[in-house]
Enzyme design. Structure first.
Site, PDB file in Angstrom:
ATOM      1  N   GLU A 192      -6.161 -10.910  -0.896  1.00  0.00           N
ATOM      2  CA  GLU A 192      -6.941 -10.683   0.337  1.00  0.00           C
ATOM      3  C   GLU A 192      -8.437 -10.657   0.017  1.00  0.00           C
ATOM      4  O   GLU A 192      -9.158  -9.747   0.408  1.00  0.00           O
ATOM      5  CB  GLU A 192      -6.521  -9.357   0.998  1.00  0.00           C
ATOM      6  CG  GLU A 192      -5.031  -9.257   1.242  1.00  0.00           C
ATOM      7  CD  GLU A 192      -4.614  -7.999   2.012  1.00  0.00           C
ATOM      8  OE1 GLU A 192      -5.457  -7.343   2.630  1.00  0.00           O
ATOM      9  OE2 GLU A 192      -3.402  -7.692   1.985  1.00  0.00           O
ATOM     10  N   GLU A 224       0.793  -1.243   0.000  1.00  0.00           N
ATOM     11  CA  GLU A 224       0.000   0.000   0.000  1.00  0.00           C
ATOM     12  C   GLU A 224       0.822   1.289   0.000  1.00  0.00           C
ATOM     13  O   GLU A 224       0.592   2.180   0.823  1.00  0.00           O
ATOM     14  CB  GLU A 224      -0.951  -0.010   1.216  1.00  0.00           C
ATOM     15  CG  GLU A 224      -1.828  -1.242   1.257  1.00  0.00           C
ATOM     16  CD  GLU A 224      -2.711  -1.329   2.493  1.00  0.00           C
ATOM     17  OE1 GLU A 224      -2.534  -0.517   3.414  1.00  0.00           O
ATOM     18  OE2 GLU A 224      -3.580  -2.206   2.530  1.00  0.00           O
TER      19      GLU A 224
HETATM   20  C1  GLA Z   1      -4.766  -4.532   4.498  1.00  0.00           C
HETATM   21  C2  GLA Z   1      -3.555  -5.353   4.879  1.00  0.00           C
HETATM   22  C3  GLA Z   1      -3.945  -6.645   5.540  1.00  0.00           C
HETATM   23  C4  GLA Z   1      -5.027  -6.449   6.562  1.00  0.00           C
HETATM   24  C5  GLA Z   1      -6.191  -5.743   5.938  1.00  0.00           C
HETATM   25  C6  GLA Z   1      -7.297  -5.524   6.938  1.00  0.00           C
HETATM   26  O1  GLA Z   1      -5.386  -4.976   3.367  1.00  0.00           O
HETATM   27  O2  GLA Z   1      -2.727  -5.659   3.793  1.00  0.00           O
HETATM   28  O3  GLA Z   1      -2.816  -7.185   6.164  1.00  0.00           O
HETATM   29  O4  GLA Z   1      -4.539  -5.728   7.651  1.00  0.00           O
HETATM   30  O5  GLA Z   1      -5.748  -4.487   5.478  1.00  0.00           O
HETATM   31  O6  GLA Z   1      -7.419  -6.549   7.825  1.00  0.00           O
END
Ligand code: GLA
Length: 364
Positions: A269, A162
């Site tokens: 994710e 990010e």
């Molecule tokens: C981001 C992070 C993850 C997690 C999510 C929320 O996407 O990359 O590790 O913390 O937020 O749980």
């Protein structure tokens, strides 16, 4: 009499089979197959876990369904490296050991992020902000130690997480990493990781990567890295999506755009919120509904079907799919960003049973 009895048994078995395979009724997958088996010819199917989830009723579901694990929190810099000379390996080791014992792969997550950082990281003993030289050395020590410990057991790492700003008019996020190091921290993180394990597959990971404005800024960063021959192999599309987005076109365009850089793509994710995207915390609005309505279920089923059709279609580019949490029983979206609000974003329901969306995802 006997014939009637036999016929009714056959009919019952037939109806039971129909119900089991019907997309209308969620039953445990008594075929014994899991997502990993249905998708064997496509990609690894993973899930984010805590060490606790590997010792509960969830364990069987994890083993049945998945062949890849991502530590949800255990390898983030704060939890794993709480003090400059102290590493807390216990939780991360437990996850890696479990994976090895069950023949699963592990994605390491993550080596450099602006959140969940330890307090000591950006300060010296006097409490002053450290210099770029000191911070890069700390980053190098961290990455070298963590990657080395799991060398040969972790096949892929989210190296930088990010780094792009939320503001579409800006480029890199104005994080403490950036304030101290400029964009060098990104390049260095990949170099340190590659040095520590030249065989590991290295990813840049981010969210909202299908929104054209964010996609283009991520593309710009990745192109710079690729052109400068920084050791990066792939891009992680986090996939924190909802029943409202992305569209099929947005998802397809993003996969193609990143693949054109010669990078592999993983969905790292995945979840499908039943609410629109809202990053900032807010109060629950009066009368706000947080039940899993029939309409939300229908839209979620369609959205899951759509994204998996696209994943399979792009199997040359996509090398892994990871869900963020196991079932609707517990998800990080419960209470986030709206305190007290329940969400239902996964393929398994609050009782760990496959949802309609699951049956659509495995029907191809
Ligand atoms: C981001 C992070 C993850 C997690 C999510 C929320 O996407 O990359 O590790 O913390 O937020 O749980």
């Amino acid at each position: 009499m006997n014939i009637i009895f036999k016929m009714s048994r056959v009919a019952t078995a037939f109806i039971a089979t129909l119900l089991l395979h019907s997309s209308c009724i969620a039953q445990p997958d008594s075929t014994g197959k899991g997502l990993k088996d249905y998708y064997k010819k496509y990609f690894n199917m993973g899930v984010a876990v805590s060490p606790r989830s590997l010792q509960t009723a969830d364990t069987q579901l994890i083993i049945q369904q998945f062949n890849s694990l991502t530590p949800e929190n255990a390898m983030k810099m704060g939890p794993i490296h709480p003090l400059e000379n102290v590493y807390n390996w216990k939780d991360a080791d437990a996850i890696v050991d479990f994976a090895v014992a069950h023949g699963m792969k592990v994605r390491g997550h993550n080596l450099c992020w602006h959140e969940q950082t330890p307090n000591w990281l950006f300060k010296d003993a006097k409490g002053d902000t450290v210099t770029k030289i000191v911070l890069l050395q700390r980053l190098k020590d961290h990455i070298t130690n963590v990657v080395n410990r799991y060398k040969g057991k972790i096949y892929a790492w989210d190296v930088v997480n990010e780094a792009i700003d939320d503001d579409s008019t800006k480029f890199l996020r104005n994080s403490t990493w950036y304030k101290i190091c400029g964009e060098d921290f990104i390049i260095k993180a990949f170099e340190y990781a590659h040095e520590a394990d030249p065989n590991a597959v290295l990813f840049y990971n981010d969210y909202n990567t299908e929104r054209p404005e964010k996609r283009e800024r991520v593309y710009q960063l990745l192109k710079k890295l690729v052109d400068a021959k920084v050791p990066i192999n792939g891009v992680g599309l986090q996939g924190h999506w909802s029943i409202y987005e992305p569209s099929a076109k947005e998802l397809t365009d993003a996969i193609k755009r990143f693949a054109a850089l010669g990078l592999k793509v993983q969905i790292t994710e995945l979840d499908m919120s039943v609410y629109p995207w809202e990053k900032e915390r807010r109060q629950k609005r009066p009368g706000e509904i947080d039940t899993y309505t029939e309409d939300a279920e229908r839209r979620q089923t369609e959205q899951y079907k759509m994204v998996f059709d696209i994943f399979r279609h792009n199997k040359k580019t996509i090398t892994g799919i990871t869900f963020w949490n196991i079932s609707d029983k517990r998800t990080w979206l419960d209470g986030y960003p709206v305190p007290g609000r329940k969400n239902y974003p996964l393929l398994f329901d609050v009782n760990n049973k496959p949802k309609k969306a699951y049956w659509e995802v495995v029907k191809f």
